[in-house]
Design an enzyme around this catalytic site. Structure first.
Site, mmCIF file in Angstrom:
data_model
loop_
_atom_site.group_PDB
_atom_site.id
_atom_site.type_symbol
_atom_site.label_atom_id
_atom_site.label_comp_id
_atom_site.label_asym_id
_atom_site.label_seq_id
_atom_site.Cartn_x
_atom_site.Cartn_y
_atom_site.Cartn_z
ATOM 1 N N TYR A 156 -16.148 -69.919 44.081
ATOM 2 C CA TYR A 156 -14.984 -69.547 43.279
ATOM 3 C C TYR A 156 -14.446 -68.171 43.670
ATOM 4 O O TYR A 156 -15.213 -67.249 43.946
ATOM 5 C CB TYR A 156 -15.328 -69.542 41.771
ATOM 6 C CG TYR A 156 -14.140 -69.120 40.929
ATOM 7 C CD1 TYR A 156 -13.172 -70.046 40.552
ATOM 8 C CD2 TYR A 156 -13.951 -67.786 40.568
ATOM 9 C CE1 TYR A 156 -12.051 -69.662 39.828
ATOM 10 C CE2 TYR A 156 -12.833 -67.393 39.840
ATOM 11 C CZ TYR A 156 -11.891 -68.333 39.470
ATOM 12 O OH TYR A 156 -10.791 -67.950 38.757
ATOM 13 N N SER A 168 33.845 -79.907 33.998
ATOM 14 C CA SER A 168 34.051 -78.627 34.666
ATOM 15 C C SER A 168 34.745 -77.676 33.701
ATOM 16 O O SER A 168 35.549 -78.097 32.872
ATOM 17 C CB SER A 168 34.926 -78.843 35.905
ATOM 18 O OG SER A 168 35.650 -77.678 36.222
ATOM 19 N N THR A 200 23.706 -98.332 57.449
ATOM 20 C CA THR A 200 22.827 -97.538 58.314
ATOM 21 C C THR A 200 23.727 -96.431 58.849
ATOM 22 O O THR A 200 24.925 -96.653 59.045
ATOM 23 C CB THR A 200 22.251 -98.358 59.496
ATOM 24 O OG1 THR A 200 23.344 -98.809 60.299
ATOM 25 C CG2 THR A 200 21.452 -99.568 59.032
ATOM 26 N N HIS A 201 23.164 -95.257 59.027
ATOM 27 C CA HIS A 201 23.967 -94.079 59.442
ATOM 28 C C HIS A 201 25.101 -93.812 58.446
ATOM 29 O O HIS A 201 26.111 -93.220 58.818
ATOM 30 C CB HIS A 201 24.558 -94.253 60.848
ATOM 31 C CG HIS A 201 23.572 -94.729 61.864
ATOM 32 N ND1 HIS A 201 22.841 -93.887 62.644
ATOM 33 C CD2 HIS A 201 23.173 -95.989 62.195
ATOM 34 C CE1 HIS A 201 22.038 -94.586 63.433
ATOM 35 N NE2 HIS A 201 22.218 -95.873 63.167
ATOM 36 N N ASN A 237 -16.543 -70.739 35.818
ATOM 37 C CA ASN A 237 -16.129 -71.397 37.059
ATOM 38 C C ASN A 237 -16.238 -72.916 36.974
ATOM 39 O O ASN A 237 -15.331 -73.637 37.389
ATOM 40 C CB ASN A 237 -16.951 -70.867 38.241
ATOM 41 C CG ASN A 237 -16.755 -69.381 38.444
ATOM 42 O OD1 ASN A 237 -15.873 -68.781 37.813
ATOM 43 N ND2 ASN A 237 -17.561 -68.771 39.290
ATOM 44 N N SER A 267 -4.493 -64.942 32.155
ATOM 45 C CA SER A 267 -3.801 -66.199 32.436
ATOM 46 C C SER A 267 -3.488 -66.969 31.160
ATOM 47 O O SER A 267 -2.976 -68.082 31.212
ATOM 48 C CB SER A 267 -4.668 -67.069 33.355
ATOM 49 O OG SER A 267 -5.971 -67.210 32.815
ATOM 50 N N LYS A 284 -2.856 -73.191 38.524
ATOM 51 C CA LYS A 284 -2.333 -73.828 37.317
ATOM 52 C C LYS A 284 -0.809 -73.886 37.223
ATOM 53 O O LYS A 284 -0.246 -74.930 36.898
ATOM 54 C CB LYS A 284 -2.904 -73.139 36.076
ATOM 55 C CG LYS A 284 -4.341 -73.542 35.867
ATOM 56 C CD LYS A 284 -5.072 -72.604 34.963
ATOM 57 C CE LYS A 284 -6.529 -72.558 35.344
ATOM 58 N NZ LYS A 284 -6.793 -71.875 36.640
ATOM 59 N N LYS A 294 37.510 -83.371 35.885
ATOM 60 C CA LYS A 294 36.200 -83.577 36.500
ATOM 61 C C LYS A 294 35.172 -84.244 35.600
ATOM 62 O O LYS A 294 35.090 -83.971 34.410
ATOM 63 C CB LYS A 294 35.608 -82.231 36.964
ATOM 64 C CG LYS A 294 36.291 -81.609 38.141
ATOM 65 C CD LYS A 294 36.227 -82.414 39.436
ATOM 66 C CE LYS A 294 34.868 -82.388 40.070
ATOM 67 N NZ LYS A 294 34.543 -81.066 40.618
ATOM 68 N N GLN A 342 -7.071 -69.046 40.191
ATOM 69 C CA GLN A 342 -6.330 -69.046 38.926
ATOM 70 C C GLN A 342 -4.862 -69.411 39.173
ATOM 71 O O GLN A 342 -4.158 -69.849 38.272
ATOM 72 C CB GLN A 342 -6.440 -67.660 38.279
ATOM 73 C CG GLN A 342 -5.781 -67.534 36.935
ATOM 74 C CD GLN A 342 -6.251 -66.295 36.189
ATOM 75 O OE1 GLN A 342 -7.343 -66.274 35.655
ATOM 76 N NE2 GLN A 342 -5.437 -65.256 36.186
ATOM 77 N N ASN A 380 31.186 -84.803 36.439
ATOM 78 C CA ASN A 380 30.246 -84.523 37.528
ATOM 79 C C ASN A 380 28.875 -85.182 37.317
ATOM 80 O O ASN A 380 28.377 -85.247 36.193
ATOM 81 C CB ASN A 380 30.048 -83.011 37.665
ATOM 82 C CG ASN A 380 31.320 -82.303 38.099
ATOM 83 O OD1 ASN A 380 32.126 -82.874 38.831
ATOM 84 N ND2 ASN A 380 31.514 -81.091 37.617
ATOM 85 N N GLU A 404 22.328 -84.488 40.697
ATOM 86 C CA GLU A 404 22.271 -83.305 41.562
ATOM 87 C C GLU A 404 21.079 -82.416 41.218
ATOM 88 O O GLU A 404 20.405 -81.874 42.098
ATOM 89 C CB GLU A 404 23.566 -82.502 41.439
ATOM 90 C CG GLU A 404 24.758 -83.230 42.032
ATOM 91 C CD GLU A 404 26.075 -82.522 41.683
ATOM 92 O OE1 GLU A 404 26.189 -81.318 41.926
ATOM 93 O OE2 GLU A 404 26.970 -83.195 41.150
#
Ligand code: ARG
Length: 460
Positions: free
Chosen positions: A318, A278, A156-157, A111, A24, A326, A284, A323, A286, A291
């Site tokens: 353990y 773009s 709203t909506h 551990n 690891s 992480k 464009k 492991q 963007n 996003e």
């Protein structure tokens, strides 16, 4: 090949694939500061308790400090054969000071060592994230202060509903981010307990002083049960949950930013430095940052689900599955940090198109509720008032008008009770300024909210 620290009972070298699969170090090297901090506290305690000689403890501490500096100066190459950050550092220590270095692991297991490292790490990153959220809140408060009179429709909506101000809208996000800070403080508290001393699972026969180690490492609490100490990853899940919620908030905000900078809304314009173009369409501009923040929310949820799933079938205590805790934590932390920092700069540099906001509020019957409230003040029960204004709105739609361009004769045709004072009641500025109870969009109320939040920010 370097000999493994646990190779005593083995007759054969591990297969290269085993090393590769098991190790690891490629990711847990990020824990080197916490690992060394934990080892220094453990060594000091071993010396103080006379479990090892004081001079040996001193040499171990001094050498660990040197190793820390060397890692920070990029002078150390970690080895995959040494599996993880814990064994890498221990073997470097032994390389440097021989037999004395071999005393460090007395009364300790990897551990409780890894558990301690992760607790320290989560506490550290909670504080960093809280600072990032505070910067975002402070940016939003500054922006709000400039827009306490900038009228915009509230939705709203996603349909125009009632007029509010842009400041009021921004302050809604401030409330969400304040809760996020609270959440990360709670995560900090959950991680604020020392596992070290639990050993592999059943503590140890050495007279360890766990309270001393807790004090050295700034832990307010100590795990009371050794099995729980080495196998608890609840605080990691709490961190990923808090991360998911802050990302969900950023994602909702991003969605609004994306909408607001469409030609259809045109409420805001992003700074060139925080938008992209773009490769084919020259016109464009963007909102990629918003996003991407919205998109990265999914991966943070993935991190949370990943660890919840890893933990659900693990017996005490353990197991190596753990492991896998992480990478989700590192990934979530990296994600929220970059998202918070970039989003904050992007929002700090927007141009607010007040006129477009006002026009949207003026042409969507956002003041219809206020017309109904005018009727209520003139003795009509609300449900009837609602019906009368509904007829007015229908009339406007037929004629291509709005409530403020309808003549008083047209009002009277729908209901003779109307008089000229209706125009004052449906004036957008009045609609906003009359909503002055706590929590409302009126300038005075919002200014008070900004002041309260500025004061709170210092204490958060
Ligand atoms: N690299 C391991 C982890 O992250 C450290 C603990 C290993 N303990 C063990 N008994 N194999 O969980």
């Amino acid at each position: 090949m370097t000999k493994k620290l646990w190779s005593g009972r083995f007759q054969k070298e591990t297969d290269a694939l085993t090393d590769d699969f098991n190790s690891s170090i490629s990711f847990d090297k990020r824990l080197y500061r916490q690992d060394i901090r934990g080892s220094i506290a453990h060594a000091k305690m071993l010396g103080k308790q006379k479990i090892i000689a004081q001079e040996d403890a001193d040499l171990i501490v001094k050498t660990l400090e040197e190793i820390l500096t060397d890692i920070q100066n990029n002078k150390i190459q970690f080895s995959e054969t040494m599996e993880d950050i814990h064994m890498n550092i221990e073997s470097i220590l032994i390389d440097r000071i021989g037999n004395v270095g071999k005393e460090l692991h007395t009364g300790r297991s990897r551990n409780d060592q890894v558990a301690t490292d992760v607790h320290l790490y989560i506490k550290d990153i909670c504080l960093l994230v809280i600072d990032d959220i505070k910067s975002l809140i402070s940016t939003l408060l500054d922006l709000s202060a400039q827009h306490t009179e900038t009228i915009v429709p509230g939705y709203t909506h996603l349909q125009r509903a009632q007029p509010i101000t842009f400041a009021h809208q921004l302050l809604a996000y401030v409330e969400m981010f304040k809760r996020d800070i609270k959440r990360f403080r709670q995560v900090y508290e959950m991680a604020d307990a020392l596992p070290l001393g639990a050993g592999a699972l059943a503590t140890t026969t050495y007279p360890l002083d766990r309270y001393y180690v807790a004090k050295e490492l700034d832990f307010s609490n100590i795990y009371l049960n050794s099995l729980d100490a080495v196998s608890d990853r609840d605080f990691c899940i709490d961190f990923l949950e808090a991360s998911s919620v802050v990302m969900m908030h950023l994602s909702r905000f991003s969605e609004e930013v994306v909408l607001w900078c469409t030609s259809e809304f045109h409420f805001i314009t992003l700074d060139d430095a925080f938008s992209t173009g773009s490769s084919i369409m020259p016109q464009k501009k963007n909102p990629d940052i918003a996003e991407l923040v919205r998109g990265k929310t999914g991966r943070t949820y993935g991190d949370l689900i990943s660890l919840l799933t890893t933990m659900k079938g693990i017996p005490l205590a353990y197991n190596k599955d753990m492991q896998e805790d992480k990478e989700p934590i590192f990934d979530a932390f990296d994600t929220i940090e970059i998202c918070l920092k970039t989003f904050t700069k992007m929002i700090a540099t927007i141009t607010v198109n007040k006129d477009a906001m006002y026009q949207a509020a003026a042409h969507g019957f956002a003041n219809a509720t206020d017309a109904a409230d005018w009727l209520v003040k003139h003795g009509i029960p609300f449900r009837d008032a609602h019906g009368i204004v509904g007829e007015l709105v229908y009339d406007c739609i037929q004629k291509g008008k709005s409530l403020d361009t309808l003549s008083i004769e047209e009002y009277k045709q729908i209901n003779p009770i109307f008089d000229e004072s209706i125009y004052e009641a449906i004036d957008l500025h009045n609609c906003v300024s009359q909503r002055k109870i706590v929590g409302g969009p009126a300038k005075t109320t919002v200014e008070r909210a900004i002041a309260i939040n500025k004061g709170l920010l210092k204490k958060l």
